[in-house]
Design an enzyme around this catalytic site. Structure first.
Site, PDB file in Angstrom:
ATOM      1  N   ALA A  94      -5.971   4.537   6.982  1.00 37.56           N
ATOM      2  CA  ALA A  94      -5.792   4.519   5.365  1.00 37.56           C
ATOM      3  C   ALA A  94      -4.846   3.924   4.774  1.00 37.56           C
ATOM      4  O   ALA A  94      -4.146   3.093   5.735  1.00 37.56           O
ATOM      5  CB  ALA A  94      -5.677   5.947   4.583  1.00 37.56           C
ATOM      6  N   ASN A  95      -4.406   3.687   3.650  1.00 39.15           N
ATOM      7  CA  ASN A  95      -3.414   2.852   2.822  1.00 39.15           C
ATOM      8  C   ASN A  95      -2.696   3.608   1.634  1.00 39.15           C
ATOM      9  O   ASN A  95      -3.364   4.700   1.266  1.00 39.15           O
ATOM     10  CB  ASN A  95      -3.495   1.448   2.707  1.00 39.15           C
ATOM     11  CG  ASN A  95      -4.858   1.268   1.642  1.00 39.15           C
ATOM     12  OD1 ASN A  95      -4.651   1.711   0.379  1.00 39.15           O
ATOM     13  ND2 ASN A  95      -5.958   0.892   2.042  1.00 39.15           N
ATOM     14  N   ARG A  96      -1.562   3.251   1.307  1.00 42.79           N
ATOM     15  CA  ARG A  96      -1.098   3.845   0.178  1.00 42.79           C
ATOM     16  C   ARG A  96      -1.354   3.721  -1.301  1.00 42.79           C
ATOM     17  O   ARG A  96      -0.963   3.925  -2.165  1.00 42.79           O
ATOM     18  CB  ARG A  96       0.232   3.680  -0.059  1.00 42.79           C
ATOM     19  CG  ARG A  96       1.022   3.857   1.228  1.00 42.79           C
ATOM     20  CD  ARG A  96       2.580   3.591   1.247  1.00 42.79           C
ATOM     21  NE  ARG A  96       3.324   3.722   2.465  1.00 42.79           N
ATOM     22  CZ  ARG A  96       3.581   4.720   3.024  1.00 42.79           C
ATOM     23  NH1 ARG A  96       3.417   5.607   2.651  1.00 42.79           N
ATOM     24  NH2 ARG A  96       4.220   4.863   4.292  1.00 42.79           N
TER      25      ARG A  96
END
Ligand code: C5P
Length: 413
Positions: free
Chosen positions: A215-217
């Site tokens: 995932a990412n932020r």
């Protein structure tokens, strides 16, 4: 929509771009506004009170201690008998004085005394704009509630110089003034009525196994704000969102997805659209073969090798459509370096109409934060917007989009 019959107090600062004020005065009056002007001492070097007075059909105010002026209309009344105060071009010096609360001439005294909204359009040499002192002063006046419009990027008056520092174009400044004068009226004109706006938002999660994922932020805040802004302007909105923990915006069609592949499918199903905004931080890669069972630690202690495969580039696919392509395809470029150069490359490679570029280096606080500093990159050039709340970036972006897809119904009319 026209915000008719408003009173505008225009403070003309001393910069080469002062000549653009003459065109702006003419256009503002054509739109039914009255324009009173104050010229700083330095402004006299660039335009004459005679030409400004002829265009406004009002007397031009110039000096705080002019007794005639004070008898006729005191500087406090001048500051308050208006609906908005506009400073254009705003020089580095004028902005510094505003930030410091100076009041040693009529322009600064009025800026300090006014209880009305203030719109400031800076114009200066790029080095002066980028100087930490100017950036500090701009941040200060924004904190004080002043709206800063521009500056834009381009050639400067100084031969061979280019960069951020140009006064924004007159129609854009007028749109900003009118929106500031009457934001709700602008919204109630519903310039996006009858239009379908499709937005992707949030991250995507790419499963590794049933319990783990890549995932990412991305928080989804910017994309969700864009959906809300498009809805306020009357659009039918489809928001296709990856996993986020944000409240569901009102009045829109929310499609929840998890992976990039699901996001692409939802986008294709939601088409056609008049405007498509790709604000999602789509994972570039997914697991080539996600495991259907939880991966166990191996007895040898070797970590598993994860083989990645590329995800579809949704923006690129939609940008390159030849049939039923949205009128306006807007992408985002989250960069940690060379923000504008990379955005320009993306504009081309993804066949987008606009790229909204922002610096997401950890020091910027953009990822997950409420504020954003963006550059709007198009074939026409680059506009650098001042730092704003993400809702304000969204409102301005959708107002601009409305002007582009249905120009006859917007504030710039
Ligand atoms: O190439 P990059 O990921 O930096 O491009 C960012 C832009 O492309 C964003 O608008 C993003 O929503 C879009 N994008 C996409 N599908 C991908 C990757 C990026 O729509 N797989």
């Amino acid at each position: 929509m026209t915000t008719k019959g408003k009173r505008i107090l225009l403070i003309i600062g001393g910069g080469i771009a002062a000549y653009k004020c003459l065109d702006m005065i003419r256009r503002l009056r054509e739109r039914g506004h009255t324009v009173r002007t104050i010229m700083t001492k330095a402004a006299h070097e660039f335009v004459t009170p005679l030409s400004v007075g002829a265009l406004t059909n009002e007397r031009v105010f110039t000096d705080l201690f002019n007794l005639d002026d004070e008898r006729e209309i005191g500087h406090i009344r001048l500051a308050r008998d208006t609906d908005v105060v506009v400073v254009a071009p705003a020089t580095a010096d004028l902005i510094a004085k505003m930030a410091g609360g100076h009041a040693n001439d009529l322009a600064t005294a009025v800026l300090l005394a006014t209880d009305k909204p203030i719109v400031v359009a800076p114009a200066m040499n790029p080095s002066m704009w980028q100087h930490p002192a100017t950036q500090r002063n701009v941040a200060q006046i924004q904190n004080d509630g002043v709206e800063v419009v521009g500056p834009g990027i381009g050639e400067m008056a100084e031969r061979g110089e280019a960069g951020v520092g140009r006064l924004v174009e007159v129609p854009e400044l007028i749109a900003a003034i009118e929106q500031r004068l009457n934001p709700t009226k602008y919204e109630s004109a519903k310039p996006l009525a009858g239009k379908h706006v499709l937005i992707t938002s949030g991250p995507t999660h790419e499963p590794i196994d049933p319990v783990r994922y890549l995932a990412n932020r991305s928080s989804g805040k910017q994309g969700h704000e864009i959906a809300a802004a498009a809805h306020r302007l009357g659009a039918r909105v489809t928001l296709i969102s990856g996993p986020v923990s944000l409240p569901e915006p009102n009045g829109i069609n929310l499609v929840r997805v998890v992976t990039a592949a699901e996001m692409l499918e939802a986008v294709q199903q939601a088409m056609p659209a008049d405007i498509a905004v790709f604000a999602a931080a789509v994972a570039d890669w997914k697991l080539a073969k996600p495991k259907s069972e939880k991966i166990k630690k191996s007895s040898s202690g070797e970590p598993p090798a994860l083989k990645l495969a590329e995800n579809p580039d949704i923006l690129k696919l939609i940008g390159h459509l030849t049939k039923a392509r949205p009128t306006l395809v807007i992408g985002f470029a989250a960069e940690t370096e060379d923000v504008i150069a990379n955005a320009r490359k993306k504009l081309k490679s993804k066949a987008a109409d606009w790229i909204v570029a922002n610096d997401v280096s950890p020091e910027s606080g953009v990822m997950g934060g409420d504020r954003n500093t963006v550059h709007l990159v198009s074939r026409a050039g680059v506009e650098s917007w001042p730092e704003m709340h993400k809702s304000e970036v969204a409102a301005q972006l959708m107002a601009r989009a409305a002007e582009t897809v249905s120009p006859r119904r917007t504030a710039a009319e």
